[in-house]
Motif scaffolding. Structure first.
Motif, PDB file in Angstrom:
ATOM      1  N   SER A   1       0.808  -1.220   0.000  1.00 28.08           N
ATOM      2  CA  SER A   1       0.000   0.000   0.000  1.00 28.08           C
ATOM      3  C   SER A   1       0.842   1.270   0.000  1.00 28.08           C
ATOM      4  N   GLY A   2       2.099   1.156   0.409  1.00 25.62           N
ATOM      5  CA  GLY A   2       2.959   2.332   0.460  1.00 25.62           C
ATOM      6  C   GLY A   2       3.798   2.526  -0.780  1.00 25.62           C
ATOM      7  N   LYS A   3       3.595   1.717  -1.785  1.00 22.89           N
ATOM      8  CA  LYS A   3       4.406   1.832  -2.992  1.00 22.89           C
ATOM      9  C   LYS A   3       4.283   3.221  -3.595  1.00 22.89           C
ATOM     10  N   GLY A   4       5.433   3.814  -3.906  1.00 21.06           N
ATOM     11  CA  GLY A   4       5.439   5.140  -4.511  1.00 21.06           C
ATOM     12  C   GLY A   4       5.379   6.286  -3.522  1.00 21.06           C
ATOM     13  N   LYS A   5       5.210   5.976  -2.234  1.00 20.48           N
ATOM     14  CA  LYS A   5       5.146   7.024  -1.217  1.00 20.48           C
ATOM     15  C   LYS A   5       6.519   7.188  -0.547  1.00 20.48           C
ATOM     16  N   ASP A   6       6.832   8.419  -0.210  1.00 25.26           N
ATOM     17  CA  ASP A   6       8.074   8.700   0.509  1.00 25.26           C
ATOM     18  C   ASP A   6       7.783   8.798   2.003  1.00 25.26           C
ATOM     19  N   PHE A   7       8.548   8.064   2.794  1.00 27.85           N
ATOM     20  CA  PHE A   7       8.377   8.070   4.239  1.00 27.85           C
ATOM     21  C   PHE A   7       9.657   8.547   4.921  1.00 27.85           C
ATOM     22  N   VAL A   8       9.485   9.307   5.976  1.00 28.88           N
ATOM     23  CA  VAL A   8      10.580   9.635   6.884  1.00 28.88           C
ATOM     24  C   VAL A   8      10.067   9.386   8.288  1.00 28.88           C
ATOM     25  N   MET A   9      10.719   8.476   9.032  1.00 35.37           N
ATOM     26  CA  MET A   9      10.323   8.131  10.394  1.00 35.37           C
ATOM     27  C   MET A   9      11.542   8.189  11.299  1.00 35.37           C
ATOM     28  N   SER A  10      11.306   8.304  12.589  1.00 37.37           N
ATOM     29  CA  SER A  10      12.453   8.370  13.499  1.00 37.37           C
ATOM     30  C   SER A  10      12.112   7.803  14.864  1.00 37.37           C
ATOM     31  N   ARG A  11      13.161   7.454  15.587  1.00 35.91           N
ATOM     32  CA  ARG A  11      13.089   7.054  16.984  1.00 35.91           C
ATOM     33  C   ARG A  11      14.264   7.705  17.709  1.00 35.91           C
TER      34      ARG A  11
END
Length: 306
Positions: A171-181
């Motif tokens: 479902s996330g194909k083509g989407k840019d994600f930035v996550m952090s911990r």
């Protein structure tokens, strides 16, 4: 090869998929290192980050909670059902250390299929709460989806670890994600004040001058001119499929912004153009990486977004 397996990570947040678990098979022998040098010890003013100064703050730092909901600034560890998970909440100071993590999809399954972004499937950033110690790495992924970032020496304090990626399936194909911990590096944490706002900085004999005025929440053009000994630098070499890489972090919460180049300008040119969109008003610490003569340079300066 030695692997370490953790028990299923408990999902305590409401977004978690009920009954699912994250299994991290951490093959330390596959520990990834960037194929490009990082400015791992970069403090404000381009000084090494090994020693503490007189000003002290808590080793737990002052960053927001790693699960804080945020739209587009990378301060959350989850978005659209995808999650950044890691067993590492504490890392040792003063020595190279691995940081292990996995990206899971909305079903709780480790993602192993990632699209290329600027020649890499994963961009990983480490920054301390006072915006020192910047590292930009390209970790290695094991077959089970476990990533290992080979961090250089970390100074004591609170650090935020960012993963920037784009799934190539699901479902996330083509989407840019930035996550952090966040992680804690125990010890007496010396806080370095953020340098004053300036439109120029120097690194390795090069002078970088920024033109353009960022405005929070809107896209603005930003240009960076590079000179050396008063002469325009025209021998920039490609780095990550372009001629410069620009990353910014917001003072106070370390919100993330990746400023994309608007063209492939660089070859034969001393001026680089960027598409700047800084989401929050205030001061931002910019880290610009460029290559000449086979060497990667990292410059830093402070800009204000009104």
């Amino acid at each position: 090869m030695m692997s370490i397996t953790t028990r299923s990570l408990a999902r305590s947040r409401a977004f978690a998929v009920s009954g699912s678990a994250v299994i991290l098979a951490l093959a330390l022998a596959a520990c990834g290192s960037s194929d490009d040098p990082s400015m791992s010890g970069m403090h404000h003013g381009h000084k090494p980050s090994a020693s503490a100064s007189a000003s002290q703050d808590s080793s737990t730092g002052d960053m927001p909670d790693m699960a804080r909901a945020a739209d587009g600034n990378g301060l959350a560890d989850n978005k659209d059902g995808y999650r950044l998970a890691s067993p590492d909440t504490t890392l040792k100071a003063g020595k190279p250390t691995p940081y292990r993590f996995v990206i899971t999809d909305p079903d709780g399954t480790a993602v192993t299929d990632f699209a290329l972004d600027q020649t890499k499937r994963m961009h990983f950033y480490a920054i301390r709460s006072d915006l020192t110690g910047f590292q930009h790495l390209h970790p290695a992924m094991a077959s089970d989806g476990t990533w290992t970032a080979a961090l250089a020496s970390l100074a004591p304090g609170s650090w935020r670890m960012f993963a920037s990626f784009s799934p190539d399936s699901g479902s996330g194909k083509g989407k840019d994600f930035v996550m952090s911990r966040t992680v804690t590096v125990p010890g007496a944490a010396a806080r370095t004040p953020l340098p004053a706002v300036a439109d120029s900085t120097q690194v390795d004999g090069y002078t970088l001058t920024v033109s353009g005025q960022p405005t929070a929440g809107t896209a603005q053009p930003l240009a960076v001119r590079i000179t050396k000994d008063g002469k325009a630098v025209t021998d920039l070499q490609p780095y990550l499929d372009t001629y410069a890489h620009l990353t910014a972090f917001h003072e106070g919460d370390a919100a993330f912004a990746h400023l994309h180049p608007t063209t492939s300008s660089g070859k034969g040119s001393s001026t680089l153009s960027f598409h700047a969109e800084l989401g929050t008003p205030g001061d931002w610490r910019l880290f610009l990486q460029f290559r000449t003569g086979g060497k990667l340079h990292t410059a830093a300066l402070t800009l204000h977004a009104g």
